[in-house]
Design a protein around this motif. Sequence first.
Motif: not given
Length: 303
Positions: A162-173, A232-238, A251-260
């Motif tokens: 598992i790894v933390p992933v989210c929609a790119p819009a959630l962390i954009a900017g 859907a941009g509701q949060g970060v999931v493992l 690119g619909r999901l991104v991994i902010p930090f690849d720690l598995r």
Amino acid sequence: MSPLPPLKALQAFDALGRTGSLARAAADLGVTPGAIGQQLRKLEEAVKARLVEHDGRALRLTPLGATYHAQVRQGFAAFADAAATLRDANADIIVLSCLTTVLGKWIGRRMRDWTELDAQARISLVGSDAEPDLAQGGADLRIYYGGRLHPPHRTELFTDHIVPVCAPALIAGQRLSGPAEILRFPLLHIAWNPRFGANPGWAEWGRLIGAKPPPANLTYGLSGSAIDAALAGQGVVLGQLAFIGPELESGRLVIPFDLRLPLPEPYYLAWNPDSLKKPGARAFHRWLLGEGRAQGLASAPPL
């Protein structure tokens, strides 16, 4: 149009006509002679004709009953032929049973690769959290998680991470200075069925980075539902890497930090040896093992 006679009554009448004896008809159907007699009376009432008569202590068909039985026998023969047709049609279908999310988010997405390799084999995919009895024909093959089940014919398929992933819009900017910054976004939690054991969650991932995560904002019972919420941009999931490959590629999901983190147990493939005699089944079995090896390599932490 006259209503059809009751099926049980027709079955009793057919048994009497085939066996020639009330006792043998009862034994054939696994009921009492009295039950056969009751059904015969219902049939005569339904068709308004005398179909059986007593011959001393025995019961036999009347001439009209014998004529009627010949037609009834043809009908039951047609039922048997229809059942045989269905059995023959399904005899070559290879049934693969999987956990619901494994089907929807992993192997179901890969089936196009299989059909391009062997379009002749007929595959039926069944998503179920209940474990089928392979020995009794509940399925031909089963992908399941964890080692609590011990089918006689099984092999390890892959261990997912598992790894933390989210929609790119959630962390954009947002400027994320380190992994702990992820914890300030809404966290999505997956609560597994207890029969699968404990799954690593935010507490375990927090220990990996030396931080204490806050309670999750939303909890889901299925990994697929939590991944959809992240999309859907509701949060970060493992998210399990096996379940998010296409979303990462697009690119619909991104991994902010690849720690598995690895799952505590692997996925397994179990099968019924007799099922491997079906056309294409051995090739499909080998293909599944190959897909498992490929997924294990893809899910492992980068070197």
